[in-house]
Scaffold this motif. Sequence first.
Motif, PDB file in Angstrom:
ATOM      1  N   TRP A   1       5.163  11.446   7.745  1.00  0.00           N
ATOM      2  CA  TRP A   1       6.465  12.027   7.259  1.00  0.00           C
ATOM      3  C   TRP A   1       7.720  11.088   7.160  1.00  0.00           C
ATOM      4  O   TRP A   1       8.408  10.992   6.062  1.00  0.00           O
ATOM      5  CB  TRP A   1       6.856  13.110   8.132  1.00  0.00           C
ATOM      6  CG  TRP A   1       8.143  14.012   7.785  1.00  0.00           C
ATOM      7  CD1 TRP A   1       9.406  13.494   8.134  1.00  0.00           C
ATOM      8  CD2 TRP A   1       8.377  15.017   6.978  1.00  0.00           C
ATOM      9  NE1 TRP A   1      10.048  14.301   7.685  1.00  0.00           N
ATOM     10  CE2 TRP A   1       9.683  15.480   6.836  1.00  0.00           C
ATOM     11  CE3 TRP A   1       7.308  16.005   6.371  1.00  0.00           C
ATOM     12  CZ2 TRP A   1      10.231  16.547   6.246  1.00  0.00           C
ATOM     13  CZ3 TRP A   1       8.071  16.923   5.586  1.00  0.00           C
ATOM     14  CH2 TRP A   1       9.380  17.228   5.499  1.00  0.00           C
ATOM     15  N   ALA A   2       8.009  10.282   8.338  1.00  0.00           N
ATOM     16  CA  ALA A   2       8.839   9.277   8.320  1.00  0.00           C
ATOM     17  C   ALA A   2       8.770   8.224   7.176  1.00  0.00           C
ATOM     18  O   ALA A   2       9.663   7.690   6.599  1.00  0.00           O
ATOM     19  CB  ALA A   2       8.984   8.646   9.650  1.00  0.00           C
ATOM     20  N   SER A   3       7.486   7.653   6.956  1.00  0.00           N
ATOM     21  CA  SER A   3       7.158   6.693   6.247  1.00  0.00           C
ATOM     22  C   SER A   3       7.563   7.199   4.571  1.00  0.00           C
ATOM     23  O   SER A   3       8.139   6.398   3.965  1.00  0.00           O
ATOM     24  CB  SER A   3       5.630   6.483   6.178  1.00  0.00           C
ATOM     25  OG  SER A   3       5.481   5.348   5.157  1.00  0.00           O
ATOM     26  N   VAL A   4       7.209   8.568   4.479  1.00  0.00           N
ATOM     27  CA  VAL A   4       7.093   8.855   2.862  1.00  0.00           C
ATOM     28  C   VAL A   4       8.834   9.165   2.838  1.00  0.00           C
ATOM     29  O   VAL A   4       9.509   8.886   1.776  1.00  0.00           O
ATOM     30  CB  VAL A   4       6.746  10.181   2.738  1.00  0.00           C
ATOM     31  CG1 VAL A   4       6.971  10.761   1.153  1.00  0.00           C
ATOM     32  CG2 VAL A   4       5.110   9.755   2.768  1.00  0.00           C
TER      33      VAL A   4
ATOM     34  N   ARG B   1      14.000   7.537   0.150  1.00  0.00           N
ATOM     35  CA  ARG B   1      15.487   7.258   0.144  1.00  0.00           C
ATOM     36  C   ARG B   1      15.583   5.951  -0.679  1.00  0.00           C
ATOM     37  O   ARG B   1      16.739   5.536  -1.082  1.00  0.00           O
ATOM     38  CB  ARG B   1      15.685   6.721   1.592  1.00  0.00           C
ATOM     39  CG  ARG B   1      15.973   8.238   2.255  1.00  0.00           C
ATOM     40  CD  ARG B   1      16.154   7.896   3.889  1.00  0.00           C
ATOM     41  NE  ARG B   1      16.623   9.165   4.470  1.00  0.00           N
ATOM     42  CZ  ARG B   1      16.987   8.967   5.819  1.00  0.00           C
ATOM     43  NH1 ARG B   1      16.932   7.960   6.410  1.00  0.00           N
ATOM     44  NH2 ARG B   1      17.209  10.186   6.314  1.00  0.00           N
ATOM     45  N   LEU B   2      14.691   4.896  -0.987  1.00  0.00           N
ATOM     46  CA  LEU B   2      14.924   3.995  -1.943  1.00  0.00           C
ATOM     47  C   LEU B   2      15.038   4.206  -3.353  1.00  0.00           C
ATOM     48  O   LEU B   2      15.708   3.353  -4.156  1.00  0.00           O
ATOM     49  CB  LEU B   2      13.826   2.952  -1.733  1.00  0.00           C
ATOM     50  CG  LEU B   2      13.390   2.268  -0.447  1.00  0.00           C
ATOM     51  CD1 LEU B   2      12.296   1.489  -0.299  1.00  0.00           C
ATOM     52  CD2 LEU B   2      14.735   1.656   0.263  1.00  0.00           C
ATOM     53  N   ALA B   3      14.641   5.492  -3.791  1.00  0.00           N
ATOM     54  CA  ALA B   3      14.655   5.860  -5.105  1.00  0.00           C
ATOM     55  C   ALA B   3      16.090   6.315  -5.314  1.00  0.00           C
ATOM     56  O   ALA B   3      16.905   7.013  -4.604  1.00  0.00           O
ATOM     57  CB  ALA B   3      13.777   7.173  -5.277  1.00  0.00           C
ATOM     58  N   SER B   4      16.442   6.293  -6.730  1.00  0.00           N
ATOM     59  CA  SER B   4      17.540   6.865  -7.095  1.00  0.00           C
ATOM     60  C   SER B   4      17.765   8.380  -7.250  1.00  0.00           C
ATOM     61  O   SER B   4      16.679   9.070  -6.941  1.00  0.00           O
ATOM     62  CB  SER B   4      17.942   6.444  -8.509  1.00  0.00           C
ATOM     63  OG  SER B   4      16.890   6.778  -9.554  1.00  0.00           O
TER      64      SER B   4
ATOM     65  N   GLY C   1       0.979  -1.048  -0.010  1.00  0.00           N
ATOM     66  CA  GLY C   1       0.005  -0.136   0.040  1.00  0.00           C
ATOM     67  C   GLY C   1       0.692   1.257   0.033  1.00  0.00           C
ATOM     68  O   GLY C   1       2.167   1.178   0.252  1.00  0.00           O
ATOM     69  N   PRO C   2       0.349   2.405  -0.116  1.00  0.00           N
ATOM     70  CA  PRO C   2       1.160   3.671  -0.165  1.00  0.00           C
ATOM     71  C   PRO C   2       1.448   3.907   1.102  1.00  0.00           C
ATOM     72  O   PRO C   2       1.024   3.487   2.151  1.00  0.00           O
ATOM     73  CB  PRO C   2      -0.119   4.648  -0.540  1.00  0.00           C
ATOM     74  CG  PRO C   2      -1.336   4.002  -0.092  1.00  0.00           C
ATOM     75  CD  PRO C   2      -1.251   2.674  -0.531  1.00  0.00           C
ATOM     76  N   PRO C   3       2.662   4.654   1.451  1.00  0.00           N
ATOM     77  CA  PRO C   3       3.301   4.935   2.849  1.00  0.00           C
ATOM     78  C   PRO C   3       2.165   5.737   3.641  1.00  0.00           C
ATOM     79  O   PRO C   3       1.280   6.465   3.102  1.00  0.00           O
ATOM     80  CB  PRO C   3       3.972   6.204   2.335  1.00  0.00           C
ATOM     81  CG  PRO C   3       4.570   6.003   0.965  1.00  0.00           C
ATOM     82  CD  PRO C   3       3.354   5.272   0.129  1.00  0.00           C
ATOM     83  N   GLY C   4       2.252   5.102   4.833  1.00  0.00           N
ATOM     84  CA  GLY C   4       1.109   5.652   5.870  1.00  0.00           C
ATOM     85  C   GLY C   4      -0.226   4.795   5.642  1.00  0.00           C
ATOM     86  O   GLY C   4      -1.097   5.162   6.403  1.00  0.00           O
ATOM     87  N   SER C   5      -0.256   3.657   4.916  1.00  0.00           N
ATOM     88  CA  SER C   5      -1.477   2.918   4.936  1.00  0.00           C
ATOM     89  C   SER C   5      -1.587   1.901   5.968  1.00  0.00           C
ATOM     90  O   SER C   5      -2.747   1.487   6.038  1.00  0.00           O
ATOM     91  CB  SER C   5      -1.389   2.055   3.512  1.00  0.00           C
ATOM     92  OG  SER C   5      -0.402   1.076   3.385  1.00  0.00           O
TER      93      SER C   5
ATOM     94  N   ALA D   1       6.437  14.849   0.131  1.00  0.00           N
ATOM     95  CA  ALA D   1       7.498  14.571  -0.830  1.00  0.00           C
ATOM     96  C   ALA D   1       8.045  15.821  -1.526  1.00  0.00           C
ATOM     97  O   ALA D   1       9.182  15.919  -1.752  1.00  0.00           O
ATOM     98  CB  ALA D   1       6.899  13.652  -1.991  1.00  0.00           C
ATOM     99  N   ARG D   2       6.927  16.847  -1.433  1.00  0.00           N
ATOM    100  CA  ARG D   2       7.436  18.133  -2.191  1.00  0.00           C
ATOM    101  C   ARG D   2       8.491  18.802  -0.956  1.00  0.00           C
ATOM    102  O   ARG D   2       9.761  19.496  -1.145  1.00  0.00           O
ATOM    103  CB  ARG D   2       6.551  19.063  -2.289  1.00  0.00           C
ATOM    104  CG  ARG D   2       6.878  20.436  -2.667  1.00  0.00           C
ATOM    105  CD  ARG D   2       5.683  21.425  -3.272  1.00  0.00           C
ATOM    106  NE  ARG D   2       4.551  21.125  -2.654  1.00  0.00           N
ATOM    107  CZ  ARG D   2       3.215  21.564  -3.098  1.00  0.00           C
ATOM    108  NH1 ARG D   2       3.042  21.621  -4.432  1.00  0.00           N
ATOM    109  NH2 ARG D   2       2.387  21.520  -2.159  1.00  0.00           N
ATOM    110  N   LEU D   3       8.114  18.699   0.135  1.00  0.00           N
ATOM    111  CA  LEU D   3       9.001  19.034   1.330  1.00  0.00           C
ATOM    112  C   LEU D   3      10.162  18.361   1.379  1.00  0.00           C
ATOM    113  O   LEU D   3      11.307  19.088   1.835  1.00  0.00           O
ATOM    114  CB  LEU D   3       8.171  19.206   2.573  1.00  0.00           C
ATOM    115  CG  LEU D   3       6.955  20.017   2.901  1.00  0.00           C
ATOM    116  CD1 LEU D   3       6.199  19.699   4.021  1.00  0.00           C
ATOM    117  CD2 LEU D   3       7.195  21.480   2.652  1.00  0.00           C
ATOM    118  N   LEU D   4      10.256  17.118   1.299  1.00  0.00           N
ATOM    119  CA  LEU D   4      11.483  16.384   1.397  1.00  0.00           C
ATOM    120  C   LEU D   4      12.320  16.503   0.034  1.00  0.00           C
ATOM    121  O   LEU D   4      13.642  16.490   0.493  1.00  0.00           O
ATOM    122  CB  LEU D   4      11.135  14.777   1.354  1.00  0.00           C
ATOM    123  CG  LEU D   4      10.523  14.387   2.596  1.00  0.00           C
ATOM    124  CD1 LEU D   4       9.890  12.914   2.452  1.00  0.00           C
ATOM    125  CD2 LEU D   4      11.547  14.345   3.869  1.00  0.00           C
ATOM    126  N   THR D   5      12.019  16.825  -0.973  1.00  0.00           N
ATOM    127  CA  THR D   5      12.695  16.727  -2.488  1.00  0.00           C
ATOM    128  C   THR D   5      12.692  18.156  -3.097  1.00  0.00           C
ATOM    129  O   THR D   5      13.768  18.284  -3.783  1.00  0.00           O
ATOM    130  CB  THR D   5      12.322  15.777  -3.329  1.00  0.00           C
ATOM    131  OG1 THR D   5      10.852  16.063  -3.869  1.00  0.00           O
ATOM    132  CG2 THR D   5      12.124  14.336  -2.871  1.00  0.00           C
TER     133      THR D   5
END
Length: 629
Positions: free
Chosen positions: A524-527, A532-535, A323-327, A606-610
């Motif tokens: 936030w932690a889940s996303v 971090r798994l993405a290139s 499921g998506p993060p936080g599911s 994700a916008r705040l993270l990246t």
Amino acid sequence: MSAPHRVMRGLVALRVSLLGPLEVMCDGVLVTPTAGKLRQLLSLLALRANTVVRTERIVEELWEATPPASVSTTLQTYIYLLRKHLNLGRSPSAEKPAEPLLETSPYSYRLSLTPGMLDALWFEQRADRGRAELEAGDLAAGSATLGEALRLWRGPALADVVCGPLLQAEVLRLEERYKGVLESRIDADLALGRHAELLGELTSLVAEYPTHEGFPFRLMTALYRSGRRADALSVYQRLRRSLAEDLGLDPSAGIRRLHQSILDSDPLLDLPGTATVATPPPPEVNMVPAAPKIVGRAHQLAEIFDLLTAPPGSQPAVVMMAGPPGSGATTICAHVSQVVRECYPDGQFFASMLDHEGRKIGAERVLEDFLRATGVSGDCVPLSLPGRVLAFQDWTRSRRVLIVLDDVTETAQLSPLLPANADSAVLVTCRRRLSIPSVSHLINIPPLTVGEGVRLLADLLGDARVIREPHRARRLVELCDGLPGALHDVAARLLVRPHWELGRMVKTCELSYAGSSPAGGSIWASVERTCRLASHRVQAALGRLTELASPVVPLSLAAATLQVDEHLAEMLLEELVELRLLEADPGEGHAKEPRYRFIPTIRHVARLLTGPAEADPLDAALVRAGLPS
């Protein structure tokens, strides 16, 4: 004469011995094949006795990557010769139900043998019985039974057979099993006070296996109990030199502690007054506590319970939740493991496959924890991954256990951790969509509906607070996109602000565009862990795409935004879909081009993270990622 030899020589026509040089007796006459391929084929079928061996696996064993052009005919000829010379063509009858038989199907073969016909099967049977006697506290009987199993060995397994990849793996499994049985029997003898009688055997074993720490550990113990403390310390020094010279390693922590205990004359090393062993409780590598109540997952829970309580098949049930993060997949796992505890009486194992910094944890490290939980001391845990896999499979072979693996990110993390018993089961959560052959069932964990989300808020905040403002409770669920992780974050903030109305939290969330705080929270932690798994290239693309005005992203718009062609854009978008940071959007009707959709809460985090604060860092990130700035 021992029991296995009485059975083999008196009651059956065929006896196959693999625990040493290959030896085949038929009606008391030695009929061991001399041709290399026949010996190899017979050894493989015997080690896989009573199980189907597919033709392609036999071809892989006999010829590896270079089979002959007429491989089918050649293999059929070998099968014919085995049947003829070993009398394997007779079908079982009521009068002689234990006749050996080599069965054929269109794409496989199966050699039927009883433990009395095959020393490897008899060894496994006696080893299992001896272990059960030890666990029941009968040390003398367990030692005697394990001794019977060990006496079947006449040398290294298949010492005179050329082994291909399959036989090599089987021989390694048998050797690890042999060492484990040998160590168990020695441990029982030490507990029975037979340390003086063990000195000669242990000295030979240390010389034969100079870097295997389990045998020096036991020799040091036996020497110390025999009043030879100086000799025990010398064993440690020799081991330390061997490990340093041969492997560049230091002794393990367990044997270093033993060394220090001998130096200190620790009374705990003395033989206990009574040689009894209590039955150990089932091992349990604990996971996080389950939520008191699961909301809105009745269908998924019912499906999982049915899978985990169904009659066993030929392989352990492996149930993956995605499921998506936080599911809330991890919470579901925790809840399920508590409910089905009695169905898996021999233990539960839990492991997170990502560390607190989001780095992958390998199966080798997890297996060390699992083996320690089963009672294997640190110095006896095999050093290699194959050794640990074989040791864990050996332990699980006759036990029913549940294994829960959280945050699996690749096949290599799962495959080595599968139990050997078909009565066992594995629960898996994953942060990306994976295609793993061993996974038998995939359970999708979608966001909660608005009604389900409101019920979750009521459970977390109390009914009265939600009933006062039902419309604002529904709005909070919408702002959190029905993600339990985000709703838990909102509830946590409201619980420490009992003076806040729900409407005030709605305004706060609307101002920040989502139901999560940049300062932290589970969503936030889940996303973040998923990102971090993405290139680097995918993270840079994610940062740009989250800046678009609409959560729906057509392929052409993504290509234009990232300034790449549509083929590369689609590859980047599909990787984000695999990570569940983006969803494939079917659109209305038959869309002319692929469309993708962000869950707004995940998009905001994700916008705040990246998303960088300035243009220059973005340009630098894109350059590092290989995307045009």
